[in-house]
Design a protein around this motif. Sequence first.
Motif, PDB file in Angstrom:
ATOM      1  N   ALA A 222      45.068   4.502  29.502  1.00 32.12           N
ATOM      2  CA  ALA A 222      45.292   3.298  28.702  1.00 32.12           C
ATOM      3  C   ALA A 222      45.960   3.633  27.373  1.00 32.12           C
ATOM      4  CB  ALA A 222      43.969   2.580  28.458  1.00 32.12           C
ATOM      5  N   ALA A 223      45.591   4.774  26.789  1.00 27.79           N
ATOM      6  CA  ALA A 223      46.167   5.170  25.499  1.00 27.79           C
ATOM      7  C   ALA A 223      47.593   5.671  25.648  1.00 27.79           C
ATOM      8  CB  ALA A 223      45.298   6.244  24.851  1.00 27.79           C
ATOM      9  N   GLY A 224      47.888   6.269  26.790  1.00 24.13           N
ATOM     10  CA  GLY A 224      49.215   6.830  27.010  1.00 24.13           C
ATOM     11  C   GLY A 224      49.346   8.268  26.577  1.00 24.13           C
ATOM     12  N   TYR A 225      48.232   8.896  26.258  1.00 23.96           N
ATOM     13  CA  TYR A 225      48.209  10.316  25.891  1.00 23.96           C
ATOM     14  C   TYR A 225      46.786  10.831  26.103  1.00 23.96           C
ATOM     15  CZ  TYR A 225      46.551   8.265  21.484  1.00 23.96           C
ATOM     16  OH  TYR A 225      45.872   7.527  20.548  1.00 23.96           O
ATOM     17  N   PRO A 226      46.589  12.157  26.153  1.00 22.50           N
ATOM     18  CA  PRO A 226      45.277  12.702  26.518  1.00 22.50           C
ATOM     19  C   PRO A 226      44.179  12.387  25.493  1.00 22.50           C
ATOM     20  CG  PRO A 226      46.994  14.351  26.807  1.00 22.50           C
ATOM     21  CD  PRO A 226      47.617  13.213  26.058  1.00 22.50           C
ATOM     22  N   ILE A 227      43.058  11.945  26.008  1.00 17.03           N
ATOM     23  CA  ILE A 227      41.828  11.764  25.235  1.00 17.03           C
ATOM     24  C   ILE A 227      40.766  12.640  25.900  1.00 17.03           C
ATOM     25  CG2 ILE A 227      40.039  10.145  24.509  1.00 17.03           C
ATOM     26  CD1 ILE A 227      42.658   9.512  23.182  1.00 17.03           C
ATOM     27  N   THR A 228      40.096  13.470  25.149  1.00 25.39           N
ATOM     28  CA  THR A 228      39.091  14.358  25.725  1.00 25.39           C
ATOM     29  C   THR A 228      37.700  13.748  25.561  1.00 25.39           C
ATOM     30  OG1 THR A 228      38.864  15.588  23.649  1.00 25.39           O
ATOM     31  CG2 THR A 228      40.459  16.413  25.258  1.00 25.39           C
ATOM     32  N   TYR A 229      36.871  13.967  26.573  1.00 25.36           N
ATOM     33  CA  TYR A 229      35.509  13.433  26.542  1.00 25.36           C
ATOM     34  C   TYR A 229      34.530  14.512  26.108  1.00 25.36           C
ATOM     35  CZ  TYR A 229      31.018  11.516  27.727  1.00 25.36           C
ATOM     36  OH  TYR A 229      29.720  11.084  27.628  1.00 25.36           O
ATOM     37  N   GLU A 230      33.549  14.126  25.301  1.00 26.61           N
ATOM     38  CA  GLU A 230      32.444  15.019  24.978  1.00 26.61           C
ATOM     39  C   GLU A 230      31.199  14.198  24.677  1.00 26.61           C
ATOM     40  OE1 GLU A 230      32.709  16.467  20.520  1.00 26.61           O
ATOM     41  OE2 GLU A 230      34.707  16.599  21.445  1.00 26.61           O
ATOM     42  N   ARG A 231      30.060  14.832  24.843  1.00 26.76           N
ATOM     43  CA  ARG A 231      28.779  14.179  24.569  1.00 26.76           C
ATOM     44  C   ARG A 231      28.399  14.396  23.108  1.00 26.76           C
ATOM     45  NH1 ARG A 231      22.962  15.722  25.566  1.00 26.76           N
ATOM     46  NH2 ARG A 231      21.863  13.864  26.335  1.00 26.76           N
ATOM     47  N   PHE A 232      27.643  13.458  22.557  1.00 29.30           N
ATOM     48  CA  PHE A 232      27.105  13.671  21.217  1.00 29.30           C
ATOM     49  C   PHE A 232      26.331  14.992  21.176  1.00 29.30           C
ATOM     50  CE2 PHE A 232      27.406   8.958  20.893  1.00 29.30           C
ATOM     51  CZ  PHE A 232      28.118   8.885  19.699  1.00 29.30           C
ATOM     52  N   SER A 233      26.367  15.644  20.048  1.00 33.58           N
ATOM     53  CA  SER A 233      25.656  16.919  19.917  1.00 33.58           C
ATOM     54  C   SER A 233      24.149  16.679  19.841  1.00 33.58           C
ATOM     55  CB  SER A 233      26.116  17.652  18.654  1.00 33.58           C
ATOM     56  OG  SER A 233      25.659  16.959  17.496  1.00 33.58           O
ATOM     57  N   ASP A 234      23.384  17.718  20.142  1.00 34.59           N
ATOM     58  CA  ASP A 234      21.928  17.629  20.045  1.00 34.59           C
ATOM     59  C   ASP A 234      21.494  17.315  18.614  1.00 34.59           C
ATOM     60  OD1 ASP A 234      21.668  18.147  22.723  1.00 34.59           O
ATOM     61  OD2 ASP A 234      21.309  20.296  22.466  1.00 34.59           O
ATOM     62  N   ASN A 235      22.266  17.766  17.640  1.00 30.66           N
ATOM     63  CA  ASN A 235      21.930  17.479  16.239  1.00 30.66           C
ATOM     64  C   ASN A 235      22.001  15.980  15.953  1.00 30.66           C
ATOM     65  OD1 ASN A 235      21.474  20.158  15.565  1.00 30.66           O
ATOM     66  ND2 ASN A 235      23.576  20.507  14.871  1.00 30.66           N
ATOM     67  N   VAL A 236      22.990  15.313  16.546  1.00 29.77           N
ATOM     68  CA  VAL A 236      23.102  13.864  16.370  1.00 29.77           C
ATOM     69  C   VAL A 236      21.891  13.170  16.960  1.00 29.77           C
ATOM     70  CG1 VAL A 236      24.406  11.806  17.064  1.00 29.77           C
ATOM     71  CG2 VAL A 236      25.615  13.841  16.261  1.00 29.77           C
ATOM     72  N   PHE A 237      21.495  13.567  18.161  1.00 32.19           N
ATOM     73  CA  PHE A 237      20.329  12.943  18.795  1.00 32.19           C
ATOM     74  C   PHE A 237      19.053  13.233  18.007  1.00 32.19           C
ATOM     75  CE2 PHE A 237      22.926  13.393  22.851  1.00 32.19           C
ATOM     76  CZ  PHE A 237      23.270  12.053  22.874  1.00 32.19           C
ATOM     77  N   ALA A 238      18.968  14.391  17.388  1.00 30.31           N
ATOM     78  CA  ALA A 238      17.771  14.758  16.624  1.00 30.31           C
ATOM     79  C   ALA A 238      17.600  13.885  15.387  1.00 30.31           C
ATOM     80  CB  ALA A 238      17.832  16.227  16.224  1.00 30.31           C
ATOM     81  N   THR A 239      18.704  13.343  14.893  1.00 31.12           N
ATOM     82  CA  THR A 239      18.632  12.559  13.659  1.00 31.12           C
ATOM     83  C   THR A 239      18.816  11.064  13.890  1.00 31.12           C
ATOM     84  OG1 THR A 239      21.001  12.929  13.271  1.00 31.12           O
ATOM     85  CG2 THR A 239      19.460  14.486  12.259  1.00 31.12           C
ATOM     86  N   ASN A 240      19.042  10.654  15.132  1.00 34.58           N
ATOM     87  CA  ASN A 240      19.257   9.240  15.437  1.00 34.58           C
ATOM     88  C   ASN A 240      18.402   8.849  16.630  1.00 34.58           C
ATOM     89  OD1 ASN A 240      20.393   6.729  16.454  1.00 34.58           O
ATOM     90  ND2 ASN A 240      22.149   7.105  15.124  1.00 34.58           N
ATOM     91  N   ALA A 241      17.260   8.218  16.342  1.00 39.52           N
ATOM     92  CA  ALA A 241      16.298   7.883  17.400  1.00 39.52           C
ATOM     93  C   ALA A 241      16.870   6.883  18.400  1.00 39.52           C
ATOM     94  CB  ALA A 241      15.016   7.332  16.784  1.00 39.52           C
ATOM     95  N   ASP A 242      17.716   5.948  17.922  1.00 39.14           N
ATOM     96  CA  ASP A 242      18.296   4.952  18.818  1.00 39.14           C
ATOM     97  C   ASP A 242      19.203   5.611  19.856  1.00 39.14           C
ATOM     98  OD1 ASP A 242      16.955   3.087  17.367  1.00 39.14           O
ATOM     99  OD2 ASP A 242      18.728   2.037  16.628  1.00 39.14           O
ATOM    100  N   LEU A 243      20.112   6.487  19.391  1.00 39.54           N
ATOM    101  CA  LEU A 243      21.017   7.168  20.312  1.00 39.54           C
ATOM    102  C   LEU A 243      20.242   8.083  21.258  1.00 39.54           C
ATOM    103  CD1 LEU A 243      24.076   8.116  18.068  1.00 39.54           C
ATOM    104  CD2 LEU A 243      23.953   6.329  19.801  1.00 39.54           C
ATOM    105  N   ALA A 244      19.231   8.757  20.730  1.00 35.90           N
ATOM    106  CA  ALA A 244      18.427   9.657  21.565  1.00 35.90           C
ATOM    107  C   ALA A 244      17.720   8.888  22.669  1.00 35.90           C
ATOM    108  CB  ALA A 244      17.417  10.406  20.705  1.00 35.90           C
ATOM    109  N   HIS A 245      17.191   7.720  22.331  1.00 39.60           N
ATOM    110  CA  HIS A 245      16.508   6.906  23.338  1.00 39.60           C
ATOM    111  C   HIS A 245      17.481   6.464  24.427  1.00 39.60           C
ATOM    112  CE1 HIS A 245      14.126   3.794  25.248  1.00 39.60           C
ATOM    113  NE2 HIS A 245      15.097   2.930  24.995  1.00 39.60           N
ATOM    114  N   MET A 246      18.673   6.013  24.018  1.00 35.09           N
ATOM    115  CA  MET A 246      19.653   5.549  25.001  1.00 35.09           C
ATOM    116  C   MET A 246      20.125   6.696  25.892  1.00 35.09           C
ATOM    117  SD  MET A 246      21.897   2.781  22.829  1.00 35.09           S
ATOM    118  CE  MET A 246      22.823   2.279  24.284  1.00 35.09           C
ATOM    119  N   ALA A 247      20.316   7.880  25.290  1.00 39.80           N
ATOM    120  CA  ALA A 247      20.748   9.038  26.083  1.00 39.80           C
ATOM    121  C   ALA A 247      19.691   9.407  27.116  1.00 39.80           C
ATOM    122  CB  ALA A 247      21.032  10.220  25.169  1.00 39.80           C
TER     123      ALA A 247
END
Length: 295
Positions: A222-247
């Motif tokens: 859709a963008a017309g050029y490469p977009i790379t996928y990655e998961r949020f880091s464990d540090n992000v999940f450690a500091t964000n309870a909402d994202l950690a719950h959803m993950a």
Amino acid sequence: MTNIKHPILVFGATGKQGGSAAKALLKAGWPVRAFVQETSKAAALQLEADGVELVQGALEKTDAIRSAMKDAYGVFSVLPGNLTAEDEVRYGISIADIAAETGIKHFVYSSGASVGNQYTGIPRFDAKPRIETHVRQLDMVTTIIRPMIFMEMLVRPGFGLEKGRLISLIQPDHSIQLTATQDIGKFLVAIFADKSRFGGATLKIASDRLTGRELEAAISKAAGYPITYERFSDNVFATNADLAHMAKSLADGPLSEPLDLDILREINPELLTFASWLATFGRNALNKALSPSVR
């Protein structure tokens, strides 16, 4: 369709879910009444121009809600996402109670697919199951819908796309089930048209299912050029309870439950794939999220 002369009252009609509901119900021939806070705002004026009856009021004004439900056949209850957990529960229960009191024939509540059988301890995730429990106890025909994660969540500015990355919640080889808000209204048309089938049901809704790598490919195309996928880091999940719950919910909780897209397509033959959504309804949001992007 029965009771076609009696309207469906839609809450949140100036938002995405409620707007989808109003548009689809009108197209299907239902009279639609919208409960809005400001009738002079552009979104409300557009609803009125499309043929929606507007009723002005606030969620705490129970008399206004009761008046809006007069002579209505059904109610679609979806609450704003910016409410506190306490207010969400209070308003969600109040709307359902008034619907039961006023003799609404079919009440549909929009919950969330991360709702499970146990409370999480996170107030905003526990609000919806508390409302669900109350709704099921009422002497009224009810249907609960639980949309999966909305496609819009993947194309929000500030989550990496402007740097040529898609950062999200799943491992690259795991899958996520996504819902296009435009599909919500089409499901509601089917639900309100067949009370005998959907009355008492809890229906999880998804439009498509993709792995992280498939998300990468779809957005790159859709963008017309490469977009790379990655998961949020464990540090992000450690500091964000909402994202950690959803993950966690996506890995082994309610969001991980595979839905039968063929059955959902039988209910709504026009299900939007993620790719088709990116090319149409999601195009503007994607463009905003990509800019300025690394090319």
